[in-house]
Design a protein around this motif. Sequence first.
Motif, PDB file in Angstrom:
ATOM      1  N   LEU A  25       9.051  27.411  26.801  1.00  0.00           N
ATOM      2  CA  LEU A  25       9.042  28.006  25.467  1.00  0.00           C
ATOM      3  C   LEU A  25       7.644  28.506  25.097  1.00  0.00           C
ATOM      4  CD1 LEU A  25      11.394  25.578  23.526  1.00  0.00           C
ATOM      5  CD2 LEU A  25      11.894  27.883  24.356  1.00  0.00           C
ATOM      6  N   TYR A  26       6.623  27.734  25.441  1.00  0.00           N
ATOM      7  CA  TYR A  26       5.248  28.142  25.155  1.00  0.00           C
ATOM      8  C   TYR A  26       4.912  29.462  25.860  1.00  0.00           C
ATOM      9  CZ  TYR A  26       0.185  28.277  25.199  1.00  0.00           C
ATOM     10  OH  TYR A  26      -1.109  28.676  25.069  1.00  0.00           O
ATOM     11  N   PHE A  27       5.238  29.558  27.145  1.00  0.00           N
ATOM     12  CA  PHE A  27       4.913  30.772  27.893  1.00  0.00           C
ATOM     13  C   PHE A  27       5.776  31.949  27.456  1.00  0.00           C
ATOM     14  CE2 PHE A  27       3.166  27.649  31.027  1.00  0.00           C
ATOM     15  CZ  PHE A  27       1.849  28.031  30.857  1.00  0.00           C
ATOM     16  N   THR A  28       6.989  31.681  26.992  1.00  0.00           N
ATOM     17  CA  THR A  28       7.821  32.751  26.441  1.00  0.00           C
ATOM     18  C   THR A  28       7.194  33.298  25.168  1.00  0.00           C
ATOM     19  OG1 THR A  28       9.807  31.742  27.377  1.00  0.00           O
ATOM     20  CG2 THR A  28      10.130  33.329  25.599  1.00  0.00           C
ATOM     21  N   LEU A  29       6.714  32.416  24.307  1.00  0.00           N
ATOM     22  CA  LEU A  29       6.034  32.860  23.090  1.00  0.00           C
ATOM     23  C   LEU A  29       4.765  33.637  23.424  1.00  0.00           C
ATOM     24  CD1 LEU A  29       6.484  29.755  20.770  1.00  0.00           C
ATOM     25  CD2 LEU A  29       7.550  32.002  20.544  1.00  0.00           C
ATOM     26  N   GLU A  30       4.034  33.180  24.420  1.00  0.00           N
ATOM     27  CA  GLU A  30       2.826  33.891  24.843  1.00  0.00           C
ATOM     28  C   GLU A  30       3.179  35.305  25.312  1.00  0.00           C
ATOM     29  OE1 GLU A  30      -0.740  33.572  28.151  1.00  0.00           O
ATOM     30  OE2 GLU A  30       1.204  32.647  28.546  1.00  0.00           O
ATOM     31  N   LEU A  31       4.248  35.433  26.086  1.00  0.00           N
ATOM     32  CA  LEU A  31       4.673  36.738  26.566  1.00  0.00           C
ATOM     33  C   LEU A  31       5.080  37.642  25.410  1.00  0.00           C
ATOM     34  CD1 LEU A  31       5.326  38.342  29.231  1.00  0.00           C
ATOM     35  CD2 LEU A  31       7.679  37.596  28.868  1.00  0.00           C
ATOM     36  N   LEU A  32       5.780  37.095  24.422  1.00  0.00           N
ATOM     37  CA  LEU A  32       6.183  37.885  23.259  1.00  0.00           C
ATOM     38  C   LEU A  32       4.972  38.351  22.455  1.00  0.00           C
ATOM     39  CD1 LEU A  32       9.331  35.896  22.087  1.00  0.00           C
ATOM     40  CD2 LEU A  32       9.256  38.140  23.204  1.00  0.00           C
ATOM     41  N   SER A  80      12.033  31.125  34.631  1.00  0.00           N
ATOM     42  CA  SER A  80      11.967  29.847  33.928  1.00  0.00           C
ATOM     43  C   SER A  80      13.026  29.759  32.847  1.00  0.00           C
ATOM     44  CB  SER A  80      10.585  29.649  33.312  1.00  0.00           C
ATOM     45  OG  SER A  80       9.611  29.594  34.314  1.00  0.00           O
ATOM     46  N   LEU A  81      13.265  30.857  32.150  1.00  0.00           N
ATOM     47  CA  LEU A  81      14.298  30.857  31.116  1.00  0.00           C
ATOM     48  C   LEU A  81      15.685  30.635  31.715  1.00  0.00           C
ATOM     49  CD1 LEU A  81      13.074  33.706  28.764  1.00  0.00           C
ATOM     50  CD2 LEU A  81      13.207  31.261  28.235  1.00  0.00           C
ATOM     51  N   VAL A  82      15.932  31.211  32.879  1.00  0.00           N
ATOM     52  CA  VAL A  82      17.215  30.978  33.559  1.00  0.00           C
ATOM     53  C   VAL A  82      17.369  29.499  33.885  1.00  0.00           C
ATOM     54  CG1 VAL A  82      18.515  31.425  35.682  1.00  0.00           C
ATOM     55  CG2 VAL A  82      17.424  33.310  34.469  1.00  0.00           C
ATOM     56  N   GLU A  83      16.296  28.891  34.396  1.00  0.00           N
ATOM     57  CA  GLU A  83      16.343  27.469  34.727  1.00  0.00           C
ATOM     58  C   GLU A  83      16.576  26.617  33.487  1.00  0.00           C
ATOM     59  OE1 GLU A  83      13.639  23.966  36.776  1.00  0.00           O
ATOM     60  OE2 GLU A  83      12.740  25.917  36.375  1.00  0.00           O
ATOM     61  N   VAL A  84      15.905  26.944  32.387  1.00  0.00           N
ATOM     62  CA  VAL A  84      16.060  26.169  31.153  1.00  0.00           C
ATOM     63  C   VAL A  84      17.471  26.314  30.602  1.00  0.00           C
ATOM     64  CG1 VAL A  84      15.330  26.051  28.730  1.00  0.00           C
ATOM     65  CG2 VAL A  84      13.632  26.085  30.545  1.00  0.00           C
ATOM     66  N   VAL A  85      18.021  27.516  30.644  1.00  0.00           N
ATOM     67  CA  VAL A  85      19.393  27.719  30.168  1.00  0.00           C
ATOM     68  C   VAL A  85      20.358  26.904  31.019  1.00  0.00           C
ATOM     69  CG1 VAL A  85      21.249  29.427  29.994  1.00  0.00           C
ATOM     70  CG2 VAL A  85      18.986  29.941  29.090  1.00  0.00           C
ATOM     71  N   MET A  86      20.158  26.894  32.322  1.00  0.00           N
ATOM     72  CA  MET A  86      21.021  26.100  33.198  1.00  0.00           C
ATOM     73  C   MET A  86      20.884  24.611  32.893  1.00  0.00           C
ATOM     74  SD  MET A  86      20.614  28.208  36.764  1.00  0.00           S
ATOM     75  CE  MET A  86      21.377  26.931  37.721  1.00  0.00           C
ATOM     76  N   PHE A  87      19.685  24.168  32.532  1.00  0.00           N
ATOM     77  CA  PHE A  87      19.453  22.767  32.192  1.00  0.00           C
ATOM     78  C   PHE A  87      20.126  22.403  30.873  1.00  0.00           C
ATOM     79  CE2 PHE A  87      16.723  19.866  29.686  1.00  0.00           C
ATOM     80  CZ  PHE A  87      16.944  18.697  30.401  1.00  0.00           C
TER      81      PHE A  87
END
Length: 71
Positions: free
Chosen positions: A19-26, A53-60
């Motif tokens: 989530l942190y790296f997704t926010l950084e990318l945004l 990473s988002l795919v992995e988190v969604v699968m989790f």
Amino acid sequence: PGSPQWQVVSDYLNVAFCLYFTLELLVKLLASSIKAFARDRMNQFDALVVAASLVEVVMFLVPGDETSECL
């Protein structure tokens, strides 16, 4: 292999960092135009890693059969 408690902590840390790296990318996308962002190879790599990473988190996070985990 490790203790069940460490696995839970590791899973939550994985979600938090994703989530942190997704926010950084945004933020990087908002700070520049999409064309300027896409021209930089490091930004492309960063976006690829975040997407994976988002795919992995969604699968989790999606409930399912625990025996079908990849690793």
